[in-house]
Scaffold this motif. Sequence first.
Motif, PDB file in Angstrom:
ATOM      1  N   THR A 488       4.359 -17.120  17.223  1.00 31.44           N
ATOM      2  CA  THR A 488       4.256 -18.575  17.298  1.00 31.44           C
ATOM      3  C   THR A 488       5.508 -19.143  17.946  1.00 31.44           C
ATOM      4  OG1 THR A 488       5.287 -18.915  15.138  1.00 31.44           O
ATOM      5  CG2 THR A 488       2.908 -18.546  15.157  1.00 31.44           C
ATOM      6  N   ASP A 489       5.520 -20.446  18.126  1.00 27.10           N
ATOM      7  CA  ASP A 489       6.711 -21.090  18.689  1.00 27.10           C
ATOM      8  C   ASP A 489       7.934 -20.864  17.792  1.00 27.10           C
ATOM      9  OD1 ASP A 489       5.056 -21.923  20.649  1.00 27.10           O
ATOM     10  OD2 ASP A 489       4.966 -24.024  20.041  1.00 27.10           O
ATOM     11  N   LYS A 490       7.732 -20.763  16.474  1.00 30.25           N
ATOM     12  CA  LYS A 490       8.855 -20.591  15.552  1.00 30.25           C
ATOM     13  C   LYS A 490       9.470 -19.196  15.645  1.00 30.25           C
ATOM     14  CE  LYS A 490       7.250 -23.973  12.138  1.00 30.25           C
ATOM     15  NZ  LYS A 490       6.847 -24.183  10.728  1.00 30.25           N
ATOM     16  N   ALA A 492       9.283 -17.214  18.375  1.00 32.89           N
ATOM     17  CA  ALA A 492       9.530 -16.828  19.762  1.00 32.89           C
ATOM     18  C   ALA A 492      10.989 -16.481  20.012  1.00 32.89           C
ATOM     19  CB  ALA A 492       9.073 -17.946  20.700  1.00 32.89           C
ATOM     20  N   ILE A 514       0.689 -19.615  20.276  1.00 35.18           N
ATOM     21  CA  ILE A 514       1.880 -19.926  21.056  1.00 35.18           C
ATOM     22  C   ILE A 514       1.563 -20.992  22.107  1.00 35.18           C
ATOM     23  CG2 ILE A 514       1.593 -18.167  22.860  1.00 35.18           C
ATOM     24  CD1 ILE A 514       4.650 -17.654  22.490  1.00 35.18           C
ATOM     25  N   THR A 515       2.494 -21.925  22.318  1.00 36.31           N
ATOM     26  CA  THR A 515       2.308 -23.006  23.281  1.00 36.31           C
ATOM     27  C   THR A 515       3.291 -22.834  24.434  1.00 36.31           C
ATOM     28  OG1 THR A 515       3.913 -24.498  22.264  1.00 36.31           O
ATOM     29  CG2 THR A 515       1.671 -24.515  21.366  1.00 36.31           C
ATOM     30  N   ASP A 516       3.273 -23.795  25.350  1.00 43.63           N
ATOM     31  CA  ASP A 516       4.207 -23.743  26.482  1.00 43.63           C
ATOM     32  C   ASP A 516       5.656 -23.678  25.999  1.00 43.63           C
ATOM     33  OD1 ASP A 516       2.150 -23.858  28.319  1.00 43.63           O
ATOM     34  OD2 ASP A 516       2.189 -26.044  28.452  1.00 43.63           O
ATOM     35  N   GLU A 517       5.952 -24.379  24.934  1.00 44.58           N
ATOM     36  CA  GLU A 517       7.324 -24.426  24.420  1.00 44.58           C
ATOM     37  C   GLU A 517       7.783 -23.052  23.944  1.00 44.58           C
ATOM     38  OE1 GLU A 517       9.902 -26.680  20.890  1.00 44.58           O
ATOM     39  OE2 GLU A 517       7.807 -27.229  21.282  1.00 44.58           O
ATOM     40  N   GLY A 518       6.971 -22.404  23.121  1.00 43.87           N
ATOM     41  CA  GLY A 518       7.325 -21.085  22.624  1.00 43.87           C
ATOM     42  C   GLY A 518       7.321 -20.033  23.715  1.00 43.87           C
ATOM     43  N   LYS A 520       8.060 -20.454  26.825  1.00 39.38           N
ATOM     44  CA  LYS A 520       9.281 -20.607  27.608  1.00 39.38           C
ATOM     45  C   LYS A 520      10.451 -19.892  26.948  1.00 39.38           C
ATOM     46  CE  LYS A 520      12.463 -24.094  29.422  1.00 39.38           C
ATOM     47  NZ  LYS A 520      12.779 -25.546  29.517  1.00 39.38           N
ATOM     48  N   CYS A 537      -4.613 -16.770  25.393  1.00 39.84           N
ATOM     49  CA  CYS A 537      -3.525 -17.662  24.959  1.00 39.84           C
ATOM     50  C   CYS A 537      -3.977 -19.083  25.292  1.00 39.84           C
ATOM     51  CB  CYS A 537      -2.215 -17.302  25.667  1.00 39.84           C
ATOM     52  SG  CYS A 537      -1.554 -15.701  25.188  1.00 39.84           S
ATOM     53  N   SER A 544       3.202 -23.400  32.092  1.00 40.37           N
ATOM     54  CA  SER A 544       3.649 -22.031  31.855  1.00 40.37           C
ATOM     55  C   SER A 544       3.558 -21.181  33.110  1.00 40.37           C
ATOM     56  CB  SER A 544       2.827 -21.394  30.731  1.00 40.37           C
ATOM     57  OG  SER A 544       3.163 -21.950  29.476  1.00 40.37           O
TER      58      SER A 544
END
Length: 775
Positions: A488-490, A492, A514-518, A520, A537, A544
């Motif tokens: 997940t983003d957390k 990553a 997972i999103t664009d933030e994670g 990256k 994904c 991304s």
Amino acid sequence: MIDIQKESVWTSSVETTEDRSIPPELLQSLRRHSIFQRTNNESFLEKLACCMHLRSYSPRDVIIVEGEPAKAMFFLLRGSVDVCSADFERIYATLPKGSCFGEIGILYSMPRTATVIAGTKCIVAALTSEQVQTILPQYPQVEKMLRFEAEERLALLYKSKNLNSDEKVSSKPLTERNVQDFTGTRIFLQKIPYLQDCPEEFLHLISLKVEPRHYAPNDLILCKGEQGKELFFIISGTAEVANIDTAASDPLIPIARLTAGDYFGDIAVLLNAPRATDVRAVTAVELFVLKKSDFIDVISRFPTLQKRFKAMAQNSLDYLRLKASQLNKVDNNSGSITPPEDTTTSSHSPSIEASSVCSTTSDQDPTLLPATAADVLKKVETRRRRGSVAIWSDSHLVELANKAIKPQKEEEESKMKLDPIMAQQPGFPGDGDFALITEEILGLIVNYIDFAAAIQFSTVSKKCREFMLRNDTIMHSVDLSHLNKHVTDKTAASIAAFLGNRVRNLNLSQCFYITDEGFKILIENMTNIESMDLNSCWLLTDKSLTLVAATCPRLVKLDLSNCRKISDVGIFKLLSEKATRGYPELSELSLSYCKKLSDMTMSHLAEFCSNTLSTLNIQRCTRITDQGFVKWADTQFPQLKALNLTDCSFLTDQAISHLVSAAPNLNRLSLSFCCALSDSAIEGLISLPELKYLDASFCGAAVSDVSIRALLNSNSIESINSLNLRGCVRITDVCVNSILESGKLESLNISQCPGISLDAKQTIKESGVVHHLVA
């Protein structure tokens, strides 16, 4: 929706009314619409014709877009249109000349319920919502019929969309459930002898209650002895009635054959008697199913009809008893078959027309499919053999077994957390020297364990941790797919810190949290990645892809399957950025199920990576049409060896023609469920000298004895050794003879081909010409 504009498309003479001139062809076409035949109001037709706006559309033009406000209803005067989902994935129906559409949104003041595109060049007459509200109140009988039609169609559409894969008998194998007769529920029902001469109101109520259902060949529809809760009307296919417990004959021998227009189940529904026979599907059978409670509720409002239907049910029961007595049957149970005059008793299955073409895509989202029978068997076969039940009567053995039980793998994974591992402080209980294992050997071992085990190993001691963080010979290939719920983003940042810049091959398949933030955070320092799997994904966007192009200069293999937020813009940014920076272009690319991609993506591939692309998968990218391959016409893809076009249902022979020209070195090609192709497409593949593998399964009219013979007998194709013709309805024993004559196939699939006899399949098995045969 395209704005309604007046356009003159009729050139013949006109009839004059008080208001304006009316083209006689327009009036004649309106008279042929079933809705107006039911109302039979010439005054209304003339009034309607004077207000209509005529428009013409070319094939694949969008007429109505799902979700948009309704501005007009349409009458199809020439050509045909396809009613489909917003992503063009499902085709609910193909409407012929004489149909109307768009009336649901107008009459019920609701957004469009489906997308409508021109199937062929067509002409439609449009009536705006304002005109509908003005004209219809003047003709109450016409308004009533129109509202009946709209209500029936809306009900059937909702039923089609709501069918789910959990309903086994309601799902076609390998395909999504599709409503074939989108407008004809009531029309079909009134043609059934059982419902002939019934009032409009009755047929309307029944049409709202019936539900479509599909049975595969050999499926048991009714079982002897069960209580009847449903009444069945056959739309297409053949079923047989058998098993009446006769001592004089085989219970599997059919008593009668039922085909389109026949019905069954009425005796048990109306006379409250159990089923006396089995009814089994012979071919694939499409049915309308009416629940007993719904049927009773409707006929209770029509006392005359109720008496009539019960009398018919009694006649059917008398016929069944007579049949049973003739066969020395000792059974007084009531049955559920139609009288002999309403039943087809031929022992031959109906022939399949050569023009049969599937009108839907092949399967559901692969990540959402329910478990198959094969999956269940795999689990069963890999379980340990169960011990004797007798040993568990010993309480001491039970206690010993309970102590030996280990935690389940799922429980272990749920306890594992990625964050705390990277934050642990020094002070490991097992510090010491690797006396017998060198770092080189240890690196080989680590490369064979999964990521979770690697993290656990790093917690053994300081030296293990230092080895895992600093050794450059490990962590080149990292598979995080089995930890998808924990990526997940957390987490990553922790994962990225552990991996560093050593990763060459990264698998994030199914990491749907997972999103664009994670993403990256995860790859911003992974500049050595050469291959990346981002299958499913779902939350990743075009942003991304831009990041990948900038941070991963060595990337040449990319899997974006089922990344449904990716668009043409993202593909352009990825490819153009790599070209601008002078990075190597992609050699392998998978875009399957990326439903936003269109012909523009094909143009970008031709512009940026035509010289490097060796493998391309665009399965079920239903917005890619012939025009996408037209953009390949002036380009060469000399390295393209494998191409997957499965479920690209809108592609025609024109696309294959441009493909053959652009990619002459194709080695593997999948055309499964490309149902708009013809024989010319298969014969055009003769120009591919290196073609070894061809999947043409379920291609409808595209595969025939002639096209396969031409392909196998071609002197230009010497190396073809694998052929998948599963579900091709036009091939017969003649095709088998062609295969035997060619004598050069390694593998062949001719299963579910109704035109190939059992004798022909046995012949090819005994010949030994095909090494691996699926029949």
